[in-house]
Design an enzyme around this catalytic site. Structure first.
Site, PDB file in Angstrom:
ATOM      1  N   HIS A  62       8.787   7.879   7.856  1.00 50.20           N
ATOM      2  CA  HIS A  62       8.262   8.093   8.730  1.00 50.20           C
ATOM      3  C   HIS A  62       9.089   6.959   9.950  1.00 50.20           C
ATOM      4  O   HIS A  62       8.620   5.764   9.216  1.00 50.20           O
ATOM      5  CB  HIS A  62       7.321   9.555   9.245  1.00 50.20           C
ATOM      6  N   HIS A  64       6.712   6.332  12.987  1.00 52.10           N
ATOM      7  CA  HIS A  64       6.164   6.075  13.468  1.00 52.10           C
ATOM      8  C   HIS A  64       5.406   4.486  13.292  1.00 52.10           C
ATOM      9  O   HIS A  64       5.750   3.928  12.318  1.00 52.10           O
ATOM     10  CB  HIS A  64       4.797   6.031  12.948  1.00 52.10           C
ATOM     11  N   ASP A  66       3.235   2.463  12.723  1.00 52.75           N
ATOM     12  CA  ASP A  66       2.591   1.954  12.001  1.00 52.75           C
ATOM     13  C   ASP A  66       3.467   1.636  10.524  1.00 52.75           C
ATOM     14  O   ASP A  66       2.439   1.261   9.445  1.00 52.75           O
ATOM     15  CB  ASP A  66       1.680   2.163  11.721  1.00 52.75           C
ATOM     16  N   HIS A  67       4.659   2.078  10.383  1.00 55.99           N
ATOM     17  CA  HIS A  67       4.834   2.237   8.706  1.00 55.99           C
ATOM     18  C   HIS A  67       6.422   1.333   9.584  1.00 55.99           C
ATOM     19  O   HIS A  67       7.179   1.281   8.322  1.00 55.99           O
ATOM     20  CB  HIS A  67       5.553   3.731   8.843  1.00 55.99           C
ATOM     21  N   HIS A 139       4.219  16.352   9.342  1.00 51.84           N
ATOM     22  CA  HIS A 139       3.466  15.371   9.821  1.00 51.84           C
ATOM     23  C   HIS A 139       3.882  15.911  11.223  1.00 51.84           C
ATOM     24  O   HIS A 139       4.677  16.604  12.056  1.00 51.84           O
ATOM     25  CB  HIS A 139       3.269  14.088   9.607  1.00 51.84           C
ATOM     26  N   ASP A 210       3.089   9.876   5.713  1.00 51.88           N
ATOM     27  CA  ASP A 210       1.804  10.944   6.022  1.00 51.88           C
ATOM     28  C   ASP A 210       2.232  12.324   6.051  1.00 51.88           C
ATOM     29  O   ASP A 210       3.199  12.657   6.401  1.00 51.88           O
ATOM     30  CB  ASP A 210       1.543  10.379   7.937  1.00 51.88           C
ATOM     31  N   HIS A 268      -4.175   4.806   2.992  1.00 50.59           N
ATOM     32  CA  HIS A 268      -3.799   5.064   4.521  1.00 50.59           C
ATOM     33  C   HIS A 268      -4.492   5.555   5.462  1.00 50.59           C
ATOM     34  O   HIS A 268      -5.033   6.661   6.004  1.00 50.59           O
ATOM     35  CB  HIS A 268      -2.701   6.173   5.112  1.00 50.59           C
TER      36      HIS A 268
END
Length: 305
Positions: A62, A64, A66-67, A139, A210, A268
């Protein structure tokens, strides 16, 4: 197949955990598939024997930060390090815009081509040795889980049995190994399939983005040799986990039970947890699914039956 965790934290880096990035290395040919690429993933790679130029495919769960925030830097460094082979990036709609805008604004010029495969509902790839599926999880933004299925391989050639009927080792063995039908010099016809042992079952790895607990996760993980599932929160924080579209240790373990997986690895981890909390979180998941381990940065798992 060998899994290496380059980052195991959630949201932002912690002292002992970088943000999410996971590699799947094919031990036979050394090819690397990368799943997510959080900030500073390329720094993490420096502490391993992994070679960025061997990365062939990148799967994004996805969008976001942090990915994905480590992706432009890694792609640039791969070029500096002599990578010339194309890379294919798979991910939700928008990943192409993110990468191309980042490279364009920074005037980064790569020595290789990038191919993009964007999808919105699900993905299905049938390749030479693998089938890869992706499905939508639960999510705050579209987040996907990936199921990687290694195709079954032919069984071992029963060489001793062939020798008993007078077939000598040589190029003919290679032909019979493929299941081909061969006619010998004396006119005898041999079907290679009759001299193969049981097929070697392919391995299955499931890597989830996530997500809250969902039956889609169960479907993607069904009978997997390894399930990698987020556990951002501890077992007592189900309300908070639900609010932020995440899972707890117990929830991840329940998915593993329902899916009948062989091994669960939770990752995670929220930055609220210190390094000393990891055994505590691991034990929580083991209360429901005993064969659970918790991921730490640079942890390796070899996927075996």
């Amino acid at each position: 197949m060998e899994i290496t965790f380059l980052g195991t934290g959630a949201g932002m880096p912690a002292k002992y955990r970088n943000v999410t990035a996971i590699t799947l290395k094919h031990l036979q040919d050394g090819a690397i598939w990368l799943f997510d690429c959080g900030e500073a993933t390329q720094h993490q790679i420096l502490h391993t024997s992994l070679k960025p130029r061997k990365i062939e495919k990148i799967f994004i769960t996805h969008l976001h930060g942090d990915h994905i925030f480590g992706l432009p830097g890694l792609l640039g460094s791969r070029s500096f390090l002599g990578g010339i082979e194309p890379v294919t990036i798979y991910g939700p709609k928008g990943i192409r815009d993110f990468v191309e805008m980042s490279l364009s604004i920074s005037q980064s010029h790569l020595k290789y081509d990038i191919h993009y495969v964007e999808f919105e509902d699900e993905l299905y790839l049938d390749e030479d040795d693998f089938i890869i599926e992706a499905k939508l999880l639960d999510h705050g933004i579209p987040s996907y889980g990936y199921r990687i299925v290694e195709k079954d391989k032919p069984g071992s050639l029963m060489a001793d049995e062939l020798k008993k009927i007078g077939v000598k080792p040589g190029p003919i063995f290679k032909q019979l190994k493929t299941g081909a039908t061969i006619q010998l010099e004396d006119g005898t016809i041999i079907n290679g399939a009759d001299f193969l042992g049981p097929a070697k079952k392919g391995r299955v790895v499931t890597i989830l983005g996530d997500t809250r607990p969902t039956q889609v996760s169960v479907a993607l993980a069904r009978n997997a040799d390894l399930l990698i599932h987020e556990a951002t929160f501890d077992k007592d924080a189900e309300d908070i986990a639900h609010q932020y579209f995440h899972s707890t240790t117990h929830q991840a373990a329940r998915i593993a039970v329902q899916a009948n997986v062989k091994k669960l690895c939770i990752t995670h981890i929220s930055s609220r947890f210190e390094k000393g909390d990891l055994p505590f979180l691991e034990k929580q998941a083991q209360e429901i699914f005993p064969n659970t381990v918790i991921a730490e940065d640079f942890k390796k798992i070899e996927v075996i039956h």
